[in-house]
Scaffold this active site. Structure first.
Site, mmCIF file in Angstrom:
data_model
loop_
_atom_site.group_PDB
_atom_site.id
_atom_site.type_symbol
_atom_site.label_atom_id
_atom_site.label_comp_id
_atom_site.label_asym_id
_atom_site.label_seq_id
_atom_site.Cartn_x
_atom_site.Cartn_y
_atom_site.Cartn_z
ATOM 1 N N PRO A 18 0.790 -1.225 0.000
ATOM 2 C CA PRO A 18 0.000 0.000 0.000
ATOM 3 C C PRO A 18 0.830 1.287 0.000
ATOM 4 C CG PRO A 18 -0.145 -1.119 2.119
ATOM 5 C CD PRO A 18 0.513 -2.069 1.171
ATOM 6 N N ASN A 19 0.307 2.250 -0.721
ATOM 7 C CA ASN A 19 0.857 3.615 -0.819
ATOM 8 C C ASN A 19 2.124 3.716 -1.672
ATOM 9 O OD1 ASN A 19 -1.155 4.859 0.903
ATOM 10 N ND2 ASN A 19 -0.175 3.736 2.563
ATOM 11 N N ARG A 26 5.257 10.931 -2.567
ATOM 12 C CA ARG A 26 5.039 10.559 -1.168
ATOM 13 C C ARG A 26 6.311 10.778 -0.339
ATOM 14 N NH1 ARG A 26 4.733 4.369 1.126
ATOM 15 N NH2 ARG A 26 4.247 4.942 3.272
ATOM 16 N N TYR A 31 11.323 8.506 0.866
ATOM 17 C CA TYR A 31 11.163 7.462 -0.151
ATOM 18 C C TYR A 31 11.754 7.820 -1.516
ATOM 19 C CZ TYR A 31 7.983 5.542 3.337
ATOM 20 O OH TYR A 31 7.453 5.027 4.498
ATOM 21 N N ASN A 83 8.017 -5.768 -1.343
ATOM 22 C CA ASN A 83 7.989 -4.672 -0.377
ATOM 23 C C ASN A 83 6.557 -4.605 0.138
ATOM 24 O OD1 ASN A 83 7.953 -2.399 1.146
ATOM 25 N ND2 ASN A 83 8.931 -1.056 -0.360
ATOM 26 N N ALA A 86 3.321 -0.986 4.533
ATOM 27 C CA ALA A 86 2.786 -0.982 5.907
ATOM 28 C C ALA A 86 2.374 -2.374 6.360
ATOM 29 C CB ALA A 86 1.601 -0.028 6.001
ATOM 30 N N GLU A 107 12.807 -9.546 0.956
ATOM 31 C CA GLU A 107 12.016 -8.425 1.474
ATOM 32 C C GLU A 107 12.809 -7.136 1.234
ATOM 33 O OE1 GLU A 107 11.488 -8.837 5.705
ATOM 34 O OE2 GLU A 107 10.586 -6.841 5.924
ATOM 35 N N HIS A 109 12.817 -2.778 1.542
ATOM 36 C CA HIS A 109 12.228 -1.507 1.989
ATOM 37 C C HIS A 109 13.112 -0.378 1.498
ATOM 38 C CE1 HIS A 109 9.476 -3.669 4.541
ATOM 39 N NE2 HIS A 109 10.512 -4.399 4.940
ATOM 40 N N ARG A 116 13.575 4.281 12.191
ATOM 41 C CA ARG A 116 12.383 5.130 12.191
ATOM 42 C C ARG A 116 11.557 4.862 13.468
ATOM 43 N NH1 ARG A 116 9.545 4.646 6.500
ATOM 44 N NH2 ARG A 116 8.411 6.418 7.404
HETATM 45 C C1 DQA Z 1 8.359 0.821 3.532
HETATM 46 C C2 DQA Z 1 8.516 1.010 5.045
HETATM 47 C C3 DQA Z 1 7.185 0.792 5.765
HETATM 48 O O1 DQA Z 1 7.346 0.974 7.155
HETATM 49 C C4 DQA Z 1 6.162 1.779 5.273
HETATM 50 O O2 DQA Z 1 4.913 1.527 5.871
HETATM 51 C C5 DQA Z 1 6.053 1.813 3.786
HETATM 52 C C6 DQA Z 1 7.251 1.682 2.971
HETATM 53 C C7 DQA Z 1 9.664 1.198 2.771
HETATM 54 O O3 DQA Z 1 9.775 0.817 1.609
HETATM 55 O O4 DQA Z 1 10.523 1.881 3.318
HETATM 56 O O5 DQA Z 1 4.978 2.050 3.238
HETATM 57 O O6 DQA Z 1 8.096 -0.545 3.269
#
Ligand code: DQA
Length: 155
Positions: A18-19, A26, A31, A83, A86, A107, A109, A116
């Site tokens: 998501p997002n 964003r 990011y 990835n 959240a 995985e 990120h 964080r």
């Molecule tokens: C994320 C890190 C997560 O904590 C966050 O909720 C994201 C992006 C990252 O790519 O840094 O949406 O996965």
């Protein structure tokens, strides 16, 4: 059901949670400024150079991600770069889907989740992943894809 193309040496699924569709606008300090489309295009080009199909999928919905992982098994996907965004910190369902299909995954990120908020430090995926890459921005996807391509070539 989409199977691996005839002349393809394999298939990799890149899963974005998501997002991540908002990448580019964003919180760019966290990011970066690259869009998801730019990242996906780069990964697909890298796959093509080695005759491997890279399929990218983004969803804001947990069920959509679970369905995509389940479909990967019947599609002949050899490796997943994920990835979970959240859902990293919340989703037993997505973890169970990845365990169920038994497809190796890395995985990724973009941000360093350990530097964080405290709630980002726990991942439901790290202990079942082949490895985890975080904090290196979108380069993390390239590195994970490189490993996936190596594994497919060495099959
Ligand atoms: C994320 C890190 C997560 O904590 C966050 O909720 C994201 C992006 C990252 O790519 O840094 O949406 O996965």
């Amino acid at each position: 059901m989409r199977r691996t193309r005839k002349n393809s040496k394999g298939a990799i699924l890149v899963l974005h949670g998501p997002n991540l569709n908002l990448l580019g606008t964003r919180e760019p300090k966290i990011y970066g400024r690259e869009t998801l489309a730019e990242i996906n295009a780069r990964l697909q080009a890298a796959g093509r150079r080695q005759g491997v199909e890279v399929r990218c999928f983004q969803s804001n919905a947990e069920g959509g991600l679970v369905d995509r992982v389940q479909a990967a098994r019947t599609e002949g996907v050899h490796f997943i770069v994920a990835n979970p965004a959240a859902y990293t910190h919340t989703s037993v369902a997505l973890r169970d889907a990845l365990s169920a299909v038994s497809i190796p995954f890395i995985e990724v990120h973009l941000s360093n989740i350990h530097a964080r908020e405290a709630f980002r430090r726990h991942s439901y995926f790290s202990d079942i992943a082949l490895g985890t890459i975080c904090g290196l921005g979108s380069r993390g996807y390239d590195l994970a894809l490189g490993i996936a391509l190596e594994r497919i070539a060495g099959r």
